[in-house]
Write an enzyme that holds these catalytic residues in place. Structure first.
Site, PDB file in Angstrom:
ATOM      1  N   HIS A 187      58.837 -16.073  41.259  1.00  0.00           N
ATOM      2  CA  HIS A 187      59.464 -14.676  40.926  1.00  0.00           C
ATOM      3  C   HIS A 187      60.764 -14.489  41.354  1.00  0.00           C
ATOM      4  CE1 HIS A 187      54.903 -13.532  39.978  1.00  0.00           C
ATOM      5  NE2 HIS A 187      55.577 -13.764  38.787  1.00  0.00           N
ATOM      6  N   GLU A 216      64.606  -9.522  34.456  1.00  0.00           N
ATOM      7  CA  GLU A 216      64.679 -10.993  34.760  1.00  0.00           C
ATOM      8  C   GLU A 216      65.526 -11.775  33.674  1.00  0.00           C
ATOM      9  OE1 GLU A 216      60.369 -10.832  34.733  1.00  0.00           O
ATOM     10  OE2 GLU A 216      60.542 -12.659  36.088  1.00  0.00           O
ATOM     11  N   ASN A 275      61.964 -18.193  27.861  1.00  0.00           N
ATOM     12  CA  ASN A 275      60.977 -18.390  28.861  1.00  0.00           C
ATOM     13  C   ASN A 275      60.014 -19.218  27.962  1.00  0.00           C
ATOM     14  OD1 ASN A 275      58.944 -18.211  30.813  1.00  0.00           O
ATOM     15  ND2 ASN A 275      59.315 -16.015  31.042  1.00  0.00           N
ATOM     16  N   ARG A 296      44.502 -14.666  38.149  1.00  0.00           N
ATOM     17  CA  ARG A 296      44.581 -15.416  39.507  1.00  0.00           C
ATOM     18  C   ARG A 296      43.921 -14.764  40.556  1.00  0.00           C
ATOM     19  NH1 ARG A 296      50.842 -16.733  38.740  1.00  0.00           N
ATOM     20  NH2 ARG A 296      50.670 -16.346  36.528  1.00  0.00           N
ATOM     21  N   ASN A 311      51.255  -9.862  35.470  1.00  0.00           N
ATOM     22  CA  ASN A 311      50.263 -10.630  35.385  1.00  0.00           C
ATOM     23  C   ASN A 311      50.137 -11.332  36.550  1.00  0.00           C
ATOM     24  OD1 ASN A 311      48.925  -9.482  32.874  1.00  0.00           O
ATOM     25  ND2 ASN A 311      50.624 -10.408  31.718  1.00  0.00           N
ATOM     26  N   GLY A 312      51.435 -11.931  36.840  1.00  0.00           N
ATOM     27  CA  GLY A 312      51.581 -12.635  38.154  1.00  0.00           C
ATOM     28  C   GLY A 312      51.801 -11.818  39.182  1.00  0.00           C
ATOM     29  N   ARG A 342      64.337 -20.151  31.833  1.00  0.00           N
ATOM     30  CA  ARG A 342      63.512 -19.898  32.992  1.00  0.00           C
ATOM     31  C   ARG A 342      62.722 -21.090  33.475  1.00  0.00           C
ATOM     32  NH1 ARG A 342      58.045 -16.544  34.088  1.00  0.00           N
ATOM     33  NH2 ARG A 342      57.695 -16.840  36.149  1.00  0.00           N
ATOM     34  N   MET A 363      45.595  -4.456  33.545  1.00  0.00           N
ATOM     35  CA  MET A 363      45.427  -3.335  34.656  1.00  0.00           C
ATOM     36  C   MET A 363      45.207  -1.857  33.946  1.00  0.00           C
ATOM     37  SD  MET A 363      45.295  -2.419  37.743  1.00  0.00           S
ATOM     38  CE  MET A 363      45.948  -3.286  38.873  1.00  0.00           C
ATOM     39  N   ARG A 364      45.597  -1.714  32.788  1.00  0.00           N
ATOM     40  CA  ARG A 364      45.415  -0.704  31.870  1.00  0.00           C
ATOM     41  C   ARG A 364      44.095  -0.500  31.732  1.00  0.00           C
ATOM     42  NH1 ARG A 364      50.384  -1.768  28.271  1.00  0.00           N
ATOM     43  NH2 ARG A 364      49.449  -3.933  28.583  1.00  0.00           N
ATOM     44  N   GLY A 378      55.165  -4.928  35.341  1.00  0.00           N
ATOM     45  CA  GLY A 378      54.261  -3.947  34.580  1.00  0.00           C
ATOM     46  C   GLY A 378      53.391  -3.032  35.126  1.00  0.00           C
ATOM     47  N   VAL A 379      52.530  -3.692  36.311  1.00  0.00           N
ATOM     48  CA  VAL A 379      51.646  -2.730  36.992  1.00  0.00           C
ATOM     49  C   VAL A 379      52.642  -1.939  38.102  1.00  0.00           C
ATOM     50  CG1 VAL A 379      50.031  -2.813  38.790  1.00  0.00           C
ATOM     51  CG2 VAL A 379      49.751  -4.396  36.882  1.00  0.00           C
ATOM     52  N   GLY A 380      53.564  -2.715  38.677  1.00  0.00           N
ATOM     53  CA  GLY A 380      54.463  -2.011  39.680  1.00  0.00           C
ATOM     54  C   GLY A 380      55.296  -0.726  39.169  1.00  0.00           C
TER      55      GLY A 380
END
Ligand code: ADP
Ligand code: UVW
Ligand code: MG
Length: 396
Positions: A180, A382, A9, A241, A211-212, A91, A283-284, A330-332
């Site tokens: 994605h 991924e 990637n 973003r 992040n995205g 990718r 997010m943390r 990551g967040v999800g």
């Protein structure tokens, strides 16, 4: 005999890689070279059973970065021949309306990826640089491009067309492509497995929040609507973003605020989202600040949840019948309060979270027993999905 795929990637200043054992579904080694071309790049390499390597050194381009990576494999193993390397997977973010599946990279495909660069100026040139360097580094192996957009080419015109001058749109290839896709495909398939139903019968909403961030409505294994657009700037609130804004804001920023087009591009792609709202794009940190009661962090989380809820509501309507919702990335996967906030008040729509399950870890159902729509956390993989697509193509 092990069969492995080297997955790459490549970003504009970074190179992420993973050597994937396709059959075991595990990483034999992985790493990242960041800040390529800057005064000091940071390079990391890890593999099971070795002390992780971390070096700061000058790495001027992607070719040099691959050189560093190869030296790590030579010094620490595993040897690529012994790992049964069958191919290299790349990718590629923008495949346009052309690539509806993974393809072997030859000079013609490389030229087509280059031709799509105006549609993804932040991503495709970097992906292509990675492909060029990797083809020089691994000349004896098949190289395969796996596109973020491919999974979304099933989205019908009513959902992928923008209501702008049709001729201008056609001439400049302006439409929703979505991104994605590799993750949305992997997670929606895994979700069907977890539900114990054939994929053809399952309708789901996948929320890829990294992040995205993007949401996809999937019916029978096919993407039917997604939140990103012609570029990965549209849709949900992201790390840096903005996601959706009124396009009129762009003219206002230019005419009234005096920003150039390039400055607006940087503002919306790199200085907005969580970063713009709170001062951090992680997010943390935002959660920590919100827990400490800092108002702008609390409000940022409300904006994130509001946007998610609106998207989920729209997709429930588009799908007509939804079996399950999956959170990933990551967040999800990790931010239980974000999941709870996004789904708060949706009980009347058949979505009932179980707070204890939501607070747990790993792949699991987090909805309450009897919730008409099930909710799951499904970790995305991924690299594994790319590796599988490469192996399938190489096997013919
Ligand atoms: N335990 C956690 N709680 C909340 N957020 C987390 C946690 N772990 C990771 N994240 C968030 O996940 C995001 C990165 O997601 P990831 O999927 O790794 O990104 P990328 O799109 O770069 O692959 C960051 O905002 C990070 O703060
Ligand atoms: C296309 C895109 O948004 O990718 P990422 O999440 O890796 O930034
Ligand atoms: Mg990711």
């Amino acid at each position: 005999m092990t069969r492995s795929v080297f997955v790459i990637n490549a970003g504009s200043s970074s190179l992420k890689y993973q050597l994937v054992d396709v059959d075991a579904g595990t990483a034999l080694a992985s790493g990242i070279v960041e800040r390529i071309g800057e005064t000091a790049a940071v390079a990391k390499h890890e593999a099971p059973g070795i002390e992780p390597v971390r070096e700061e050194r000058v790495i001027t381009d992607h070719g040099k970065a691959f050189g560093w990576v190869l030296r790590q494999f030579e010094a620490h193993g595993p040897a690529l021949e012994e790992a049964g390397l069958v191919g290299v997977g790349h990718r590629v973010v923008q495949g346009g309306a052309r690539f509806d599946r993974a393809v072997l990279v030859d000079d013609d495909v490389a030229a087509q990826i280059d031709d799509l660069s105006p549609l993804a100026p932040l991503h495709n040139p970097a992906n292509l640089q990675g492909i060029r360097s990797a083809r020089a580094t691994f000349p004896g192996y098949p190289h395969v491009a796996v596109f973020d957009t491919a999974f979304h080419l099933t989205i019908p015109p009513a959902a992928h067309r923008y209501a702008i001058d049709a001729q201008v749109a056609a001439e400049h290839r302006i439409r929703k492509y979505g991104f994605h896709g590799t993750s949305h495909q992997f997670v929606s398939r895994r979700l069907a497995e977890l539900l114990g139903r054939p994929i053809e019968d399952v309708s789901s909403i996948v929320l890829h929040l990294g992040n995205g961030a993007s949401a996809t409505a999937v019916r029978g294994g096919r993407s039917v609507e997604t939140s990103m657009g012609m570029t990965p700037l549209a849709g949900l609130v992201m790390g840096t973003r903005s996601g959706d804004i009124d396009p009129g804001v762009v003219f206002h920023l230019h005419r009234v605020a005096g920003l150039s087009v390039d400055e607006i591009d940087v503002l919306l792609n790199k200085r907005s989202g969580l970063l713009g709202l709170t001062g951090t794009g992680d997010m943390r940190d935002v959660q920590q600040a919100a827990d400490a009661g800092i108002p702008r962090a609390v409000e940022a989380l409300e904006i994130v949840a509001h946007r998610l809820r609106g998207t989920i509501g729209a997709y429930l309507a588009h799908l007509g019948r939804t079996d399950a919702i999956a959170f990933t990335a990551g967040v999800g996967e990790n931010a239980a309060p974000v999941r709870a906030a996004a789904l708060a008040g949706l009980e009347g729509l058949g979505i009932v979270l179980d707070p204890e399950r939501n607070a747990g870890r790993g792949e699991r159902r987090i909805s309450a027993d009897g919730s008409p729509i099930e909710v799951w956390v499904v970790p995305t993989q991924e690299e594994l999905e790319i590796a599988r697509q490469v192996a399938a193509l190489v096997d013919g």
